[in-house]
Motif scaffolding. Structure first.
Motif, PDB file in Angstrom:
ATOM      1  N   ARG A 221      12.575 -20.446  10.345  1.00 51.02           N
ATOM      2  CA  ARG A 221      11.842 -20.273   8.571  1.00 51.02           C
ATOM      3  C   ARG A 221      12.043 -18.716   8.814  1.00 51.02           C
ATOM      4  N   ASN A 222      11.065 -18.583   9.610  1.00 49.29           N
ATOM      5  CA  ASN A 222      10.464 -16.721   9.377  1.00 49.29           C
ATOM      6  C   ASN A 222      11.853 -15.076  10.045  1.00 49.29           C
ATOM      7  N   ARG A 223      12.545 -15.999  10.311  1.00 50.20           N
ATOM      8  CA  ARG A 223      14.287 -15.837  10.276  1.00 50.20           C
ATOM      9  C   ARG A 223      14.765 -15.189   9.244  1.00 50.20           C
ATOM     10  N   SER A 224      14.427 -16.378   8.279  1.00 47.59           N
ATOM     11  CA  SER A 224      15.142 -16.188   6.717  1.00 47.59           C
ATOM     12  C   SER A 224      14.316 -14.972   5.932  1.00 47.59           C
ATOM     13  N   VAL A 225      13.540 -14.902   6.218  1.00 46.99           N
ATOM     14  CA  VAL A 225      12.697 -13.777   5.160  1.00 46.99           C
ATOM     15  C   VAL A 225      12.034 -12.965   6.068  1.00 46.99           C
ATOM     16  N   GLY A 226      12.464 -12.776   6.679  1.00 49.98           N
ATOM     17  CA  GLY A 226      12.435 -11.079   7.524  1.00 49.98           C
ATOM     18  C   GLY A 226      10.210 -11.030   8.424  1.00 49.98           C
ATOM     19  N   VAL A 227      10.311 -12.146   8.503  1.00 50.26           N
ATOM     20  CA  VAL A 227       8.539 -12.579   9.243  1.00 50.26           C
ATOM     21  C   VAL A 227       8.633 -12.286  10.784  1.00 50.26           C
ATOM     22  N   THR A 228       8.027 -12.228  11.411  1.00 51.07           N
ATOM     23  CA  THR A 228       7.978 -12.075  13.012  1.00 51.07           C
ATOM     24  C   THR A 228       6.263 -12.248  12.626  1.00 51.07           C
TER      25      THR A 228
ATOM     26  N   ALA B 135       0.728  -1.064   0.243  1.00 50.93           N
ATOM     27  CA  ALA B 135       0.357   0.031  -0.138  1.00 50.93           C
ATOM     28  C   ALA B 135       0.703   1.255  -0.485  1.00 50.93           C
ATOM     29  N   GLN B 136       2.245   1.227   0.615  1.00 47.36           N
ATOM     30  CA  GLN B 136       3.021   2.275   0.443  1.00 47.36           C
ATOM     31  C   GLN B 136       4.543   1.993   1.088  1.00 47.36           C
ATOM     32  N   ASP B 137       5.380   2.963   0.309  1.00 47.01           N
ATOM     33  CA  ASP B 137       6.611   2.266   0.360  1.00 47.01           C
ATOM     34  C   ASP B 137       6.984   1.822   2.070  1.00 47.01           C
ATOM     35  N   ASN B 138       7.444   0.796   2.461  1.00 44.14           N
ATOM     36  CA  ASN B 138       7.855  -0.044   3.422  1.00 44.14           C
ATOM     37  C   ASN B 138       7.067  -0.169   4.468  1.00 44.14           C
ATOM     38  N   TRP B 139       6.018  -0.537   4.031  1.00 41.88           N
ATOM     39  CA  TRP B 139       4.664  -0.234   4.644  1.00 41.88           C
ATOM     40  C   TRP B 139       4.994  -2.125   4.277  1.00 41.88           C
ATOM     41  N   ILE B 140       4.433  -2.867   5.878  1.00 39.71           N
ATOM     42  CA  ILE B 140       4.766  -4.402   5.775  1.00 39.71           C
ATOM     43  C   ILE B 140       3.154  -5.137   5.969  1.00 39.71           C
ATOM     44  N   GLY B 141       3.353  -6.324   4.873  1.00 39.52           N
ATOM     45  CA  GLY B 141       1.961  -7.064   5.098  1.00 39.52           C
ATOM     46  C   GLY B 141       1.789  -7.743   6.387  1.00 39.52           C
ATOM     47  N   CYS B 142       0.256  -7.870   7.487  1.00 38.10           N
ATOM     48  CA  CYS B 142       0.133  -8.752   8.065  1.00 38.10           C
ATOM     49  C   CYS B 142      -1.211 -10.086   7.756  1.00 38.10           C
ATOM     50  N   LEU B 143      -0.782 -10.454   8.210  1.00 40.48           N
ATOM     51  CA  LEU B 143      -2.167 -12.093   8.118  1.00 40.48           C
ATOM     52  C   LEU B 143      -2.171 -12.726   9.462  1.00 40.48           C
ATOM     53  N   THR B 144      -3.902 -12.808   9.630  1.00 43.15           N
ATOM     54  CA  THR B 144      -4.002 -12.931  11.143  1.00 43.15           C
ATOM     55  C   THR B 144      -4.674 -14.515  10.845  1.00 43.15           C
TER      56      THR B 144
ATOM     57  N   GLU C 137       3.791 -11.138   9.920  1.00 40.54           N
ATOM     58  CA  GLU C 137       3.494  -9.696   9.911  1.00 40.54           C
ATOM     59  C   GLU C 137       5.384  -9.976   8.994  1.00 40.54           C
ATOM     60  N   GLY C 138       5.537  -8.880   7.950  1.00 42.49           N
ATOM     61  CA  GLY C 138       7.314  -8.865   7.197  1.00 42.49           C
ATOM     62  C   GLY C 138       6.889  -8.157   5.849  1.00 42.49           C
ATOM     63  N   PRO C 139       7.858  -8.497   4.597  1.00 44.93           N
ATOM     64  CA  PRO C 139       7.040  -7.874   4.092  1.00 44.93           C
ATOM     65  C   PRO C 139       6.927  -9.184   3.001  1.00 44.93           C
ATOM     66  N   PRO C 140       5.925  -8.469   2.069  1.00 41.11           N
ATOM     67  CA  PRO C 140       4.765  -8.621   0.693  1.00 41.11           C
ATOM     68  C   PRO C 140       5.242 -10.139   0.622  1.00 41.11           C
ATOM     69  N   GLU C 141       6.567 -10.059   0.277  1.00 39.66           N
ATOM     70  CA  GLU C 141       7.007 -11.410  -0.782  1.00 39.66           C
ATOM     71  C   GLU C 141       6.934 -12.388   0.090  1.00 39.66           C
ATOM     72  N   GLY C 142       8.305 -12.071   1.421  1.00 36.92           N
ATOM     73  CA  GLY C 142       8.499 -13.113   2.025  1.00 36.92           C
ATOM     74  C   GLY C 142       7.334 -13.991   3.170  1.00 36.92           C
ATOM     75  N   LEU C 143       6.550 -12.504   3.116  1.00 34.65           N
ATOM     76  CA  LEU C 143       5.488 -13.100   4.181  1.00 34.65           C
ATOM     77  C   LEU C 143       4.074 -14.373   3.367  1.00 34.65           C
ATOM     78  N   GLU C 144       4.312 -13.795   2.162  1.00 36.04           N
ATOM     79  CA  GLU C 144       3.530 -15.091   0.696  1.00 36.04           C
ATOM     80  C   GLU C 144       3.955 -15.991   0.608  1.00 36.04           C
ATOM     81  N   ALA C 145       5.490 -16.293   1.427  1.00 34.22           N
ATOM     82  CA  ALA C 145       6.159 -17.465   0.951  1.00 34.22           C
ATOM     83  C   ALA C 145       6.209 -18.105   2.022  1.00 34.22           C
ATOM     84  N   ILE C 146       6.111 -17.844   3.482  1.00 36.07           N
ATOM     85  CA  ILE C 146       5.478 -18.279   4.593  1.00 36.07           C
ATOM     86  C   ILE C 146       4.194 -18.745   4.679  1.00 36.07           C
ATOM     87  N   TRP C 147       3.537 -18.207   4.068  1.00 35.29           N
ATOM     88  CA  TRP C 147       1.895 -18.198   4.593  1.00 35.29           C
ATOM     89  C   TRP C 147       1.324 -19.586   2.890  1.00 35.29           C
ATOM     90  N   SER C 148       1.812 -19.195   1.916  1.00 34.47           N
ATOM     91  CA  SER C 148       2.435 -20.968   1.012  1.00 34.47           C
ATOM     92  C   SER C 148       2.797 -21.808   2.212  1.00 34.47           C
TER      93      SER C 148
END
Length: 355
Positions: free
Chosen positions: A43-50, A10-19, A65-76
């Motif tokens: 696993r989370n540490r490797s892609v910057g997800v907390t 949504a904006q530069d430097n924002w992060i994705g959040c999924l519950t 929560e984390g960078p959208p690409e990292g979050l998408e990988a974790i969610w997968s």
């Protein structure tokens, strides 16, 4: 298991959040939960997800929560994990800052005792611990303006309603109870401070419930345990269940008879009976057990799901079985969804019995 749509920045430097929430396919023991958490951290540490993972009565609730690409990988990976099923996404959004900075994955469960966050028995991220301390002090000072400003600031930072409840309001209530036990405040101070948290909690807005719940028109009686003066959890539940589309009635009975009279008049699908969220109230277990037992007898030919709550259950000092309830909530967060599941299950069982 359905995948979510790709998260959009949504904006530069924002992060994705999924519950999301899900059901364990096999109930893990404490060792298995710790192993799961260790794997998730790596696993989370490797892609910057907390994030945070809660486990209660066979159910998982996780925020990532984390960078959208990292979050998408974790969610997968999470969506394919065979250790859980019935995955339901509760919230997906972008936020300007992390809520769980410093936690590559914090695990909390009712397999072992949940420590008090203010007392330092486990490591809270400094920013979260500081928010709790501020909420405690503002409550004791009667600073409603400060509390409302704190709530607004957290909402702007991307805190979800469940996060505000489980990481701020409920820990603050327990800390206030500890302050009273340590003679750091009077009983009047405690009562006023709990009321301040209760009023601040009304500012929490809940995510839209699934359509199945909103169209069901389930009914619930939210009651404090007979004679219980602290009504924080009951008040917070009222907002949540109302926003989720339930028909809500409330009761603050002085006696068991008063509670049973309201149950008989309303005949709800569910009843939640709450003890104090600040104090343990071990001495109230026998009376609560009696209230639960007799509440099942009142709505004739209309089985009612019975839930109990309060600090005594939140910190796993007591269980639903110890008082004869169907469910003991460890937190107000997500209660409306969990109770809807129990009501649906009760209806199916009663339908099979021909009731």
């Amino acid at each position: 298991m359905a995948r979510t749509d790709n998260l959009q920045v949504a904006q530069d430097n924002w992060i994705g959040c999924l519950t999301y929430q899900s059901t364990a396919t096999k109930i893990p023991d404490a060792t298995e939960l710790q192993s799961l958490a260790r794997q998730a951290r790596a696993r989370n540490r490797s892609v910057g997800v907390t994030g945070m993972l809660l486990f209660e009565e066979g159910r998982f609730l996780q925020t990532l929560e984390g960078p959208p690409e990292g979050l998408e990988a974790i969610w997968s990976s999470v969506a394919r994990d065979q250790r859980h099923s019935e995955i339901e996404v509760l919230s997906k959004h972008m936020a300007p800052a992390r809520l769980f900075t410093g936690w590559d994955m914090f695990l909390s469960s009712n397999v072992s005792r949940i420590p008090d966050p203010v007392g330092g028995q486990f490591d809270l991220p400094p920013a979260v611990a500081e928010h709790v301390r501020k909420a405690v002090q503002m409550s004791l000072d009667g600073d409603d303006i400060g509390l409302n400003a704190l709530m607004a600031a957290l909402a702007e930072q991307g805190w979800t309603s469940d996060a505000v409840l489980s990481l701020l309001i409920e820990p603050a209530a327990r800390a206030l109870g500890d302050a009273w036990l340590a003679d750091d405040c009077t009983e009047l101070d405690l009562t006023i401070a709990i009321s301040m948290l209760q009023m601040a909690g009304h500012a929490v807005r809940y995510e839209t419930a699934p359509q199945g719940i909103r169209s069901s028109r389930y009914s619930i009686l939210l009651a404090t345990a007979p004679g219980e003066p602290h009504m924080l959890g009951t008040a917070l539940l009222a907002d949540q269940f109302t926003d989720a589309g339930w028909q809500v009635e409330m009761a603050f009975p002085d006696t068991e008879e008063a509670l049973l009279n309201q149950l008989g008049a309303q005949k709800p699908d569910a009843v939640d009976i709450g003890l104090s969220d600040a104090l343990f109230r071990q001495q109230s277990l026998d009376r609560l057990r009696s209230a639960v037992e007799h509440s099942r007898l009142v709505p004739a030919n209309h089985p009612t799901v019975v839930s109990v709550g309060g600090r005594l259950f939140a910190e796993a000092a007591a269980t639903a079985a110890s008082v004869g309830a169907d469910h003991a909530r460890m937190t107000v967060a997500g209660a409306s969804i969990r109770m809807a599941e129990l009501v649906r299950k009760s209806r199916r069982e009663n339908s099979r019995r021909g009731r």
